[in-house]
Motif scaffolding. Structure first.
Motif: not given
Length: 109
Positions: A38-67
């Motif tokens: 929201q408000g980033s000007g970037v698609t959800q797919g691009a955000i997900s790809q960036h998060l994947k790179s940040l996760k692989q670099a150990g900079l972010v972690a994820e916590r699934p909750e339902g969907r």
């Protein structure tokens, strides 16, 4: 925790969009992809790809909750970068001190 190579961390933070995304995650306790999109000007797919790179670099972690998946910053992921900068900080402080001494000696001659 596995130590991530410095190159991986630097590569992840080299992209300005990814760096801005990391800053948004770091300032939130937890945040979803939808909130990041929201408000980033970037698609959800691009955000997900960036998060994947940040996760692989150990900079972010994820916590699934339902969907939904919540992301949070991993400050310890910056440790390789911090160590590298600390090493070179000492190096440059010594060089500047030597330069200061040399300039003072030159002024006194």
């Amino acid at each position: 925790m596995q130590t991530i190579p410095l190159d991986t961390v630097m590569r992840a933070l080299a992209d300005p969009t990814r760096r801005a995304l990391f800053e948004r995650v770091a300032t939130a306790r937890e945040i979803t992809v939808m909130e990041l999109t929201q408000g980033s000007g970037v698609t959800q797919g691009a955000i997900s790809q960036h998060l994947k790179s940040l996760k692989q670099a150990g900079l972010v972690a994820e916590r699934p909750e339902g969907r939904r998946v919540f992301y949070r910053a991993q400050p310890e992921g910056l440790e390789p970068l911090f160590d590298w900068m600390t090493h070179y900080g000492v190096f440059w402080r010594e060089r500047f001190a030597n330069l200061r001494e040399l300039l003072q000696e030159t002024e006194n001659d």
